[in-house]
Design an enzyme around this catalytic site. Structure first.
Site, PDB file in Angstrom:
ATOM      1  N   ASP A 124       0.870  -1.163   0.000  1.00 17.71           N
ATOM      2  CA  ASP A 124       0.000   0.000   0.000  1.00 17.71           C
ATOM      3  C   ASP A 124       0.920   1.230   0.000  1.00 17.71           C
ATOM      4  O   ASP A 124       2.105   1.122   0.353  1.00 17.71           O
ATOM      5  CB  ASP A 124      -0.892  -0.020   1.239  1.00 17.71           C
ATOM      6  CG  ASP A 124      -1.819   1.172   1.304  1.00 17.71           C
ATOM      7  OD1 ASP A 124      -2.316   1.607   0.255  1.00 17.71           O
ATOM      8  OD2 ASP A 124      -2.037   1.687   2.417  1.00 17.71           O
ATOM      9  N   ASP A 145      -0.111   5.019   0.932  1.00 12.65           N
ATOM     10  CA  ASP A 145      -0.348   5.989   1.997  1.00 12.65           C
ATOM     11  C   ASP A 145      -0.297   5.312   3.367  1.00 12.65           C
ATOM     12  O   ASP A 145      -1.090   4.428   3.664  1.00 12.65           O
ATOM     13  CB  ASP A 145      -1.723   6.647   1.807  1.00 12.65           C
ATOM     14  CG  ASP A 145      -1.847   7.324   0.447  1.00 12.65           C
ATOM     15  OD1 ASP A 145      -0.888   7.993   0.035  1.00 12.65           O
ATOM     16  OD2 ASP A 145      -2.906   7.180  -0.191  1.00 12.65           O
TER      17      ASP A 145
END
Length: 249
Positions: free
Chosen positions: A17, A19
């Site tokens: 991922d 963020d």
């Protein structure tokens, strides 16, 4: 940790991922969502926006899905609109565009990746330069701004594949916690889910890794909490990514 570190690099793909895992832009997303929804909910005389709303309805989800989920929590119904909607429109996509304006303004001020995350990426480069077999690496993000954020952080060239919100929309892939975007990334890299690692800071992302039956799901605790990440399906939870390589450096 030594045994886990060897296992980490023995997988054929690492799926990150963005963020909250590679860059601290989750904070920028939280701030942008707070600005937009605080004003919107106040104007509609609804229960005020809280920090917990971000974790309950927005974190890790596709932008339109997050907006719809939070509105539903306040019993507010808006037309979905389209991806062409501007920030001035009170539609689901319009509110998403409004939030995105604030977010991009914050990104323009600069993005600095987590030093510990860069350390893991540097270790990967070191192993590759030494001629060792290394996992393939991809970003799997719900954000439509993944590439601009990676460019701002100077890290776009570190990943051979970026599956972001734009890709998910184009291919009509359900967002996290559904496993589809992670499974698509693994497929594009020619790797089975069992041979790939998912690294996530959001419970929705961890849940998508577990739902996809990935070989290893790593939770990164940026405030969600170890218990919540473990309950969502994380095999292991760390505070920083260099914890996964500290005995190899």
């Amino acid at each position: 940790m030594a045994q886990l570190e060897k296992a980490l690099f023995s997988y054929r793909a690492l799926l990150f991922d963005l963020d909250g895992v590679i860059t601290p832009t989750a904070k920028l997303h939280r701030e942008a969502w707070s600005r937009m929804f605080t004003a919107f909910l106040e104007a509609h005389q609804a229960a005020p926006y809280t920090e917990q709303d971000y974790f309950d309805y927005l974190d890790g989800r596709r932008r339109d899905e997050g907006v719809a989920a939070l509105l539903a929590s306040r019993n507010i119904t808006l037309e979905p609109g389209t991806t062409e909607d501007t920030a001035e429109l009170d539609t689901v996509h319009g509110l998403g565009a409004r939030k995105n304006q604030d977010f991009l303004q914050l990104v323009e001020e600069g993005v600095v990746a987590y030093p510990a995350s860069v350390k893991l990426l540097d270790k990967w480069q070191e192993l590759q330069a030494a001629g060792e077999e290394v996992p393939r690496m991809a970003i799997v993000s719900s954000s439509k701004n993944a590439k601009p954020v990676l460019e701002a952080a100077g890290l776009l060239d570190r990943f051979e594949l970026v599956v972001d919100g734009l890709v998910a929309h184009e291919l009509d892939l359900p967002g996290k916690p559904a496993p589809d975007t992670y499974l698509y990334a693994a497929e594009q890299l020619g790797v089975s889910a069992a041979d790939a690692v998912v690294l996530e800071d959001a419970t929705s992302g961890v849940a998508s890794g577990r739902a996809g039956n990935f070989g290893l799901v790593v939770g990164v605790d940026r405030g969600t909490g170890v218990k919540a990440l473990e309950e969502a399906g994380a095999d292991i939870v760390v505070s920083e990514l260099d914890e996964l390589i500290e005995d190899l450096t």
